[in-house]
Design a protein around this motif. Structure first.
Motif, PDB file in Angstrom:
ATOM      1  N   LEU A   1      38.544  37.440  33.935  1.00  0.00           N
ATOM      2  CA  LEU A   1      38.474  37.724  35.369  1.00  0.00           C
ATOM      3  C   LEU A   1      39.848  37.611  36.019  1.00  0.00           C
ATOM      4  O   LEU A   1      40.223  38.428  36.863  1.00  0.00           O
TER       5      LEU A   1
ATOM      6  N   GLU B   1      41.664  40.814  37.993  1.00  0.00           N
ATOM      7  CA  GLU B   1      41.253  40.471  39.359  1.00  0.00           C
ATOM      8  C   GLU B   1      41.499  41.563  40.397  1.00  0.00           C
ATOM      9  O   GLU B   1      40.834  41.595  41.419  1.00  0.00           O
TER      10      GLU B   1
ATOM     11  N   PRO C   1      38.282  47.053  40.432  1.00  0.00           N
ATOM     12  CA  PRO C   1      36.941  47.049  41.024  1.00  0.00           C
ATOM     13  C   PRO C   1      35.876  46.362  40.169  1.00  0.00           C
ATOM     14  O   PRO C   1      34.959  45.737  40.701  1.00  0.00           O
ATOM     15  N   GLU C   2      36.007  46.433  38.835  1.00  0.00           N
ATOM     16  CA  GLU C   2      34.989  45.821  37.985  1.00  0.00           C
ATOM     17  C   GLU C   2      35.034  44.288  37.996  1.00  0.00           C
ATOM     18  O   GLU C   2      34.135  43.633  37.483  1.00  0.00           O
ATOM     19  N   SER C   3      36.047  43.719  38.620  1.00  0.00           N
ATOM     20  CA  SER C   3      36.158  42.259  38.659  1.00  0.00           C
ATOM     21  C   SER C   3      34.978  41.623  39.408  1.00  0.00           C
ATOM     22  O   SER C   3      34.607  40.481  39.123  1.00  0.00           O
ATOM     23  N   VAL C   4      34.367  42.359  40.317  1.00  0.00           N
ATOM     24  CA  VAL C   4      33.209  41.841  41.053  1.00  0.00           C
ATOM     25  C   VAL C   4      32.056  41.555  40.097  1.00  0.00           C
ATOM     26  O   VAL C   4      31.400  40.514  40.196  1.00  0.00           O
ATOM     27  N   LYS C   5      31.848  42.440  39.139  1.00  0.00           N
ATOM     28  CA  LYS C   5      30.780  42.241  38.164  1.00  0.00           C
ATOM     29  C   LYS C   5      31.041  40.997  37.318  1.00  0.00           C
ATOM     30  O   LYS C   5      30.128  40.223  37.027  1.00  0.00           O
TER      31      LYS C   5
ATOM     32  N   SER D   1      32.896  38.444  38.180  1.00  0.00           N
ATOM     33  CA  SER D   1      32.776  37.278  39.052  1.00  0.00           C
ATOM     34  C   SER D   1      31.314  36.849  39.179  1.00  0.00           C
ATOM     35  O   SER D   1      30.991  35.659  39.096  1.00  0.00           O
ATOM     36  N   ASN D   2      30.436  37.814  39.343  1.00  0.00           N
ATOM     37  CA  ASN D   2      29.000  37.513  39.419  1.00  0.00           C
ATOM     38  C   ASN D   2      28.496  36.921  38.109  1.00  0.00           C
ATOM     39  O   ASN D   2      27.711  35.968  38.115  1.00  0.00           O
TER      40      ASN D   2
END
Length: 56
Positions: free
Chosen positions: A33, A37, A40-44, A46-47
């Motif tokens: 992550l 960071e 855009p795929e960092s959100v996935k 992070s979740n």
């Protein structure tokens, strides 16, 4: 005439990962992550990191 067959009880479900595994996975996801960071795929990821935290 019907015949009843006795089927054995299904095997007891066992967890796929141990609590130690979930901590290792969480550490690996955190490392990745930090690498992505700004993408855009960092959100996935992070979740996923937060969901893994609820396991252990």
């Amino acid at each position: 005439m019907t015949t009843e067959t006795m089927s054995p009880e299904p095997a007891r479900a066992r967890p796929v990962f141990s609590s130690e595994d979930s901590q290792l996975l969480r550490t690996a996801v955190l490392h990745y992550l930090k690498t992505i960071e700004d993408q855009p795929e960092s959100v996935k990821y992070s979740n996923l990191y937060h969901r893994l935290g609820r396991l252990g």
